[in-house]
Scaffold this active site. Sequence first.
Site, short mmCIF file in Angstrom:
data_model
loop_
_atom_site.label_atom_id
_atom_site.label_comp_id
_atom_site.label_asym_id
_atom_site.label_seq_id
_atom_site.Cartn_x
_atom_site.Cartn_y
_atom_site.Cartn_z
N SER A 237 3.35 -20.27 27.29
CA SER A 237 4.66 -19.42 27.08
C SER A 237 5.77 -20.64 26.79
O SER A 237 5.37 -21.80 26.48
CB SER A 237 5.03 -19.02 28.54
N LYS A 238 6.84 -20.19 26.67
CA LYS A 238 7.99 -20.93 26.42
C LYS A 238 8.18 -22.05 26.98
O LYS A 238 8.38 -23.31 26.43
CB LYS A 238 9.46 -20.27 26.31
N ARG A 239 7.73 -22.25 28.22
CA ARG A 239 7.81 -23.49 28.88
C ARG A 239 7.27 -24.42 28.61
O ARG A 239 7.19 -25.69 28.99
CB ARG A 239 7.96 -23.13 30.56
N HIS A 240 6.36 -24.21 27.92
CA HIS A 240 4.87 -25.23 27.37
C HIS A 240 5.73 -25.94 26.05
O HIS A 240 5.03 -26.85 25.52
CB HIS A 240 3.66 -24.77 27.13
N GLY A 241 6.71 -25.36 25.26
CA GLY A 241 7.27 -26.03 24.17
C GLY A 241 7.59 -24.73 23.34
O GLY A 241 7.60 -23.71 23.64
#
Length: 471
Positions: A237-241
Amino acid sequence: MTIRTRFAPSPTGYLHVGGARTALFSWLYARRHGGTFVLRIEDTDLERSTTESVNAILEGMTWLGLEYDEGPFYQTRRFDRYDEVIGELLEKGLAYRCDCSRERIERLREEAMQRREKPRYDGHCRHRQVDPDKPHVVRFRNPDEGLVVVDDMIRGRIAFDNRELDDLIIRRSDGSPTYNLTVVVDDSDMAISHVIRGDDHINNTPRQINIFRALGKEPPRFAHVPMILGEDGARLSKRHGAVSVMQYREEGFLPEALLNYLVRLGWSHGDQEIFSLEEMIQLFEIEDVNKAPSSFNTEKLLWLNQHYLKQGDPLHIAHLLSYHLGRLGIDPTSGPDLVEVVEAQRERARTLVEMAEISRFIYQDFEQIEPAAAKKHLRPAARQPLERMRAALAAQEDWSVEALHRLVEQVAEELELKMGKVAQPLRVAVVGRAASPGIDVTLHLVGQEKCLRRIDRALELIREREAAAGQ
Ligand code: GLU
């Protein structure tokens, strides 16, 4: 058999890497078997679908080079067709109208939860006559018993018991058709032979197979691709980049590197890591895709990107670099031939963003020389070699790399200095820091006028220092 595959995104966001990998696998399957790749936009969720998202998906696919042979087909333009099929099913008694109230459905759900069972519609309206002019939904009459077997090309055989499946809604009370119905009508009308999609759809598959059969159609083959995880094992998801394909473009990745990375994510061919598109087409087997989810590894993607920067056709890389220079406010036509820039810098950068950053000095004067480099290389001892170089460069007509190389050598010889004692101050003066391609190439790329101007600035700095030290 005619092979026809499709990519069927819902336009509710950008094209993310998971979707891109599914699209790549479908595309490869079609290309490998001389088939047709169809693009279908599943935009029936009017509230969440946007034109921007459709454009973002098309842009992402174009950037990756996943060209489609048919489409894009939009589901919102096919509502009449879905209605027609729902009408047929109603007529044949394979679907029925249901006017159960929300409260009733909610009560069924709660009772099932209390019994620790999966909530299912109980078929209350199966044998009732519901007035078509009053608000109602249409439900598909799912077979009561028997098994639905999915012979998945990745996951193998999966059997579902019809007793676990209920009569799903195929038309909402507002008249709009639901996902499971539209997918089947489209896959059938578009003669899709292989459905390759994310395994979040696996539970829809037996329902869709039942609808295919009710329509008297042979279902396609299915391949459910496992999801992509982040490095911490959670769903990517976005929090991984970056998760959006176009974000990778912004960050300076080459489309061929991302494709190569995505094809290897869950698929392998011996220990080969580098695959050209042609090789992927020749070697990719959907049956060999891992059942288990794979984790996204940015370091490996960077490694592949660097590989393609180093080995790719410099003209191709130059085209892509041009975009990134533009983002730095640089007009790429205001400098040397971009192919020369690529050839000088390709060993020194992992991304096009880095390549653009380290090439900035070729186009723009820097604000100040890096203090550490100035301190080390622009000492009083550098004044004489810089002055001599300034004079020699001012008189130089041949600005080729070879001629510039000889010139720096000559000045070093005359002053009885090692090359480095001349080249390093010169580099710091012209580049603003101590790292750059070879001094000859550097001078060549920057051009005479800018070189002289920057050497003058560096000489001024040295004089200021001398004056300060003398006080
Ligand atoms: N539109 C669905 C999605 O974006 C895919 C449907 C399918 O491939 O069958 O998840």
